[in-house]
Write a protein that holds these residues in place. Structure first.
Motif, PDB file in Angstrom:
ATOM      1  N   SER A 299       0.808  -1.208   0.000  1.00  0.00           N
ATOM      2  CA  SER A 299       0.000   0.000   0.000  1.00  0.00           C
ATOM      3  C   SER A 299       0.849   1.268   0.000  1.00  0.00           C
ATOM      4  N   GLY A 300       0.268   2.321  -0.591  1.00  0.00           N
ATOM      5  CA  GLY A 300       0.828   3.667  -0.571  1.00  0.00           C
ATOM      6  C   GLY A 300      -0.221   4.643  -0.076  1.00  0.00           C
ATOM      7  N   ASP A 301       0.186   5.874   0.187  1.00  0.00           N
ATOM      8  CA  ASP A 301      -0.722   6.872   0.732  1.00  0.00           C
ATOM      9  C   ASP A 301      -1.814   7.219  -0.286  1.00  0.00           C
ATOM     10  N   LYS A 302      -3.075   7.095   0.112  1.00  0.00           N
ATOM     11  CA  LYS A 302      -4.188   7.297  -0.820  1.00  0.00           C
ATOM     12  C   LYS A 302      -4.521   8.766  -1.036  1.00  0.00           C
ATOM     13  N   VAL A 303      -4.561   9.545   0.048  1.00  0.00           N
ATOM     14  CA  VAL A 303      -4.893  10.973  -0.033  1.00  0.00           C
ATOM     15  C   VAL A 303      -3.893  11.717   0.845  1.00  0.00           C
ATOM     16  N   ARG A 304      -3.040  12.513   0.235  1.00  0.00           N
ATOM     17  CA  ARG A 304      -1.974  13.168   0.994  1.00  0.00           C
ATOM     18  C   ARG A 304      -2.527  14.185   1.994  1.00  0.00           C
ATOM     19  N   SER A 305      -3.665  14.774   1.704  1.00  0.00           N
ATOM     20  CA  SER A 305      -4.179  15.867   2.526  1.00  0.00           C
ATOM     21  C   SER A 305      -5.035  15.403   3.698  1.00  0.00           C
ATOM     22  N   ASP A 306      -5.276  14.083   3.829  1.00  0.00           N
ATOM     23  CA  ASP A 306      -6.115  13.647   4.947  1.00  0.00           C
ATOM     24  C   ASP A 306      -5.253  13.345   6.172  1.00  0.00           C
ATOM     25  N   ASP A 307      -5.888  12.791   7.213  1.00  0.00           N
ATOM     26  CA  ASP A 307      -5.166  12.530   8.457  1.00  0.00           C
ATOM     27  C   ASP A 307      -4.784  11.062   8.607  1.00  0.00           C
ATOM     28  N   ILE A 308      -4.735  10.323   7.482  1.00  0.00           N
ATOM     29  CA  ILE A 308      -4.374   8.904   7.499  1.00  0.00           C
ATOM     30  C   ILE A 308      -3.179   8.690   6.577  1.00  0.00           C
ATOM     31  N   LEU A 309      -2.131   8.032   7.075  1.00  0.00           N
ATOM     32  CA  LEU A 309      -0.978   7.656   6.257  1.00  0.00           C
ATOM     33  C   LEU A 309      -1.124   6.188   5.877  1.00  0.00           C
ATOM     34  N   ASN A 310      -1.196   5.934   4.580  1.00  0.00           N
ATOM     35  CA  ASN A 310      -1.362   4.559   4.097  1.00  0.00           C
ATOM     36  C   ASN A 310      -0.067   3.961   3.549  1.00  0.00           C
ATOM     37  N   SER A 311       1.036   4.693   3.613  1.00  0.00           N
ATOM     38  CA  SER A 311       2.312   4.190   3.101  1.00  0.00           C
ATOM     39  C   SER A 311       2.813   3.047   3.977  1.00  0.00           C
ATOM     40  N   PHE A 312       3.073   1.911   3.363  1.00  0.00           N
ATOM     41  CA  PHE A 312       3.612   0.752   4.070  1.00  0.00           C
ATOM     42  C   PHE A 312       5.073   1.014   4.447  1.00  0.00           C
ATOM     43  N   ASN A 313       5.505   0.472   5.566  1.00  0.00           N
ATOM     44  CA  ASN A 313       6.901   0.582   5.982  1.00  0.00           C
ATOM     45  C   ASN A 313       7.486  -0.816   6.158  1.00  0.00           C
ATOM     46  N   PRO A 314       8.429  -1.231   5.293  1.00  0.00           N
ATOM     47  CA  PRO A 314       9.048  -2.552   5.440  1.00  0.00           C
ATOM     48  C   PRO A 314      10.111  -2.590   6.532  1.00  0.00           C
ATOM     49  N   MET A 315      10.432  -1.484   7.141  1.00  0.00           N
ATOM     50  CA  MET A 315      11.342  -1.353   8.291  1.00  0.00           C
ATOM     51  C   MET A 315      12.772  -1.769   7.949  1.00  0.00           C
ATOM     52  N   PHE A 316      13.072  -3.063   7.988  1.00  0.00           N
ATOM     53  CA  PHE A 316      14.434  -3.540   7.729  1.00  0.00           C
ATOM     54  C   PHE A 316      14.383  -4.682   6.706  1.00  0.00           C
ATOM     55  N   PRO A 317      14.043  -4.387   5.444  1.00  0.00           N
ATOM     56  CA  PRO A 317      13.860  -5.447   4.446  1.00  0.00           C
ATOM     57  C   PRO A 317      15.198  -5.922   3.871  1.00  0.00           C
ATOM     58  N   ARG A 318      15.131  -6.937   3.033  1.00  0.00           N
ATOM     59  CA  ARG A 318      16.315  -7.405   2.315  1.00  0.00           C
ATOM     60  C   ARG A 318      16.929  -6.248   1.531  1.00  0.00           C
ATOM     61  N   GLY A 319      18.247  -6.142   1.556  1.00  0.00           N
ATOM     62  CA  GLY A 319      18.903  -5.074   0.826  1.00  0.00           C
ATOM     63  C   GLY A 319      18.739  -5.208  -0.668  1.00  0.00           C
ATOM     64  N   ALA A 320      18.628  -6.439  -1.149  1.00  0.00           N
ATOM     65  CA  ALA A 320      18.418  -6.698  -2.575  1.00  0.00           C
ATOM     66  C   ALA A 320      17.005  -7.246  -2.771  1.00  0.00           C
ATOM     67  N   TYR A 321      16.019  -6.459  -2.391  1.00  0.00           N
ATOM     68  CA  TYR A 321      14.631  -6.925  -2.374  1.00  0.00           C
ATOM     69  C   TYR A 321      14.166  -7.322  -3.771  1.00  0.00           C
ATOM     70  N   PHE A 322      14.491  -6.508  -4.786  1.00  0.00           N
ATOM     71  CA  PHE A 322      14.141  -6.829  -6.169  1.00  0.00           C
ATOM     72  C   PHE A 322      15.411  -7.024  -7.004  1.00  0.00           C
ATOM     73  N   GLY A 323      16.394  -7.709  -6.425  1.00  0.00           N
ATOM     74  CA  GLY A 323      17.641  -7.962  -7.125  1.00  0.00           C
ATOM     75  C   GLY A 323      18.785  -7.141  -6.563  1.00  0.00           C
ATOM     76  N   LEU A 324      20.010  -7.557  -6.872  1.00  0.00           N
ATOM     77  CA  LEU A 324      21.194  -6.922  -6.330  1.00  0.00           C
ATOM     78  C   LEU A 324      21.294  -5.453  -6.734  1.00  0.00           C
ATOM     79  N   ALA A 325      20.766  -5.085  -7.890  1.00  0.00           N
ATOM     80  CA  ALA A 325      20.833  -3.687  -8.319  1.00  0.00           C
ATOM     81  C   ALA A 325      20.137  -2.760  -7.347  1.00  0.00           C
ATOM     82  N   ALA A 326      19.154  -3.268  -6.587  1.00  0.00           N
ATOM     83  CA  ALA A 326      18.475  -2.505  -5.530  1.00  0.00           C
ATOM     84  C   ALA A 326      18.024  -1.146  -6.034  1.00  0.00           C
TER      85      ALA A 326
END
Length: 435
Positions: A299-326
């Motif tokens: 998920s990502g933020d749906k409406v920037r101007s509201d009082d809800i943040l929808n952006s997901f936070n993976p915190m400490f994910p794999r450094g090469a999550y979608f490949g070594l090129a990162a």
């Protein structure tokens, strides 16, 4: 990218009992040095050399159009077991040359204490035990979507933590409080983070020989978090999730979903992700071909101007999550990722994958693997681009691997509107030796 890593990667929290009788190990006298009947010392290490070539890093908005960089990593550890007591120490030394920007903490650490922890088995019998551990340590859980050792970059991630864990044949549960280690790149100058904290309970149920369920709660605090262009604010985020993984006949599966809530400054958090990772192996053939399909919604933020943040936070994910090129990180994404793998010989595996990326929300931008925003939501286009990768892994024995790989990221409408939008080319050669 689907890969078969044949190097025996001893997980430091596991039993070293196999070293007592494993005559196939090339360094049995180093890996297992008996002290007494119930005590032993194990020594080991790793040497890794890596060359990376980038063209149009950051889709042409980087400081240099093309460059070649070299990375080295040296690690050495000692592991002492005395009855129920254990002490583990690991040093690391990493260097990088050739980058157009100053070296980052993930690139270079001249000499540091990567791990130094002590643990004691409070209770044990032949099938279960309860252990307490305190000190600097690596941590990796589940699919490594949220907490991992960050293997891709030159410097792995460790935490200063206190942990209590119980393990039996059917069940396991960890409870811990931790702060990530902040690398300062000098000699023995790494520090505990003063702005980030992590606490969790993580449980695993081995349903049968072929499948297991993970259930977990993870708490996270960042005093200087930033999402979707907002100024840094204090973030307190809670994640609750479940994962089902295993093998059914020739199909390997990994299904996971989690929900996040909490606060970001004056906003409340409501974010989620769901993923499926399937791999079908035709192991009746000598070449053992396999076909994979991964897909996830983040998920990502749906409406920037509201009082809800929808952006997901993976915190400490794999450094090469979608490949070594990162190139891109797991925030505000829809991802479809088919792959293919085949053994060209007993020691040689070829793999190929193709990744398609869209923004989940047009009101949020795209982020890097470090969960820092790369481009804001200054476009209504969803399609980010497509990424193709090829990989050849040569592992002649349990210790050595040689991996050349190539990645092409084709920039699409969104990237062309918000930046230079050039295609990215990346090639790397990794030589790694563990003992």
């Amino acid at each position: 990218m689907a890969q078969q890593n044949k190097i025996r990667n001893v997980r430091y929290e596991e039993d070293y009992g196999f070293l007592k009788t494993d005559s196939s190990h090339r360094f049995p006298k180093i890996k297992y040095l008996p002290v007494s009947e119930n005590s032993f010392l194990s020594l080991g290490g790793e040497i890794r050399y890596q060359a990376q070539w980038f063209k149009n890093e950051d889709w042409g908005d980087g400081p240099k159009e093309e460059y070649l960089a070299f990375y080295t990593r040296f690690m050495f550890h000692g592991d002492m077991h005395i009855n129920r007591f254990r002490a583990f120490a690991q040093l690391n030394s990493t260097f990088a040359v050739g980058r157009p920007d100053p070296n980052r903490p993930i690139d270079e650490n001249r000499l540091g204490v990567h791990q130094l922890f002590f643990e004691y088995k409070l209770w044990e019998n032949p099938s279960k035990y309860l252990t307490a551990r305190v000190g600097r340590q690596e941590m990796s859980y589940g699919s490594e979507r949220l907490i991992t050792v960050r293997e891709g970059p030159n410097n792995r991630l460790s935490f200063d933590a206190a942990k209590l864990f119980y393990k039996s044949t059917r069940y396991g549960i960890d409870a811990f409080y931790a702060r990530p280690v902040q690398i300062l790149q000098g000699v023995f100058d790494d520090e505990i983070s003063g702005i980030k904290a992590l606490w969790a309970m993580y449980g695993v149920w081995n349903m049968n020989q072929n499948s297991k369920m993970d259930h977990y709660y993870i708490g996270f605090e960042d005093e200087l978090a930033s999402f979707n262009g907002f100024s840094p604010e204090q973030e307190v985020r809670h994640s609750i999730g479940s994962r089902w993984s295993g093998v059914w006949r020739k199909l390997s599966f990994d299904l996971e979903a989690l929900y996040q809530f909490g606060s970001f400054g004056e906003q409340r958090i409501s974010a989620y992700t769901a993923s499926a990772n399937l791999f079908y192996s035709l192991d009746q053939f000598n070449s053992k071909p396999g076909f994979g399909l991964k897909t996830e919604v983040i998920s990502g933020d749906k409406v920037r101007s509201d009082d809800i943040l929808n952006s997901f936070n993976p915190m400490f994910p794999r450094g090469a999550y979608f490949g070594l090129a990162a190139i891109i990180g797991p925030v505000n994404l829809i991802d479809v990722h088919p792959s293919f793998q085949v053994s060209l010989a007993d020691e040689l595996v070829f793999s190929m994958d193709y990744d398609l990326f869209w923004r989940f929300s047009t009101q949020d931008g795209i982020y890097g693997p470090n969960v820092r925003i790369l481009y804001l939501a200054e476009s209504e286009e969803r399609k980010i681009g497509n990424q193709m990768g090829v990989n050849l892994e040569y592992s002649p024995n349990d210790h050595l691997s040689i991996v050349p790989e190539f990645t092409w990221f084709q920039a699409d409408e969104y990237l062309k509107e918000v930046g230079a939008g050039k295609d990215v080319l990346f090639a790397a050669l990794t030589v790694q030796y563990r003992y």
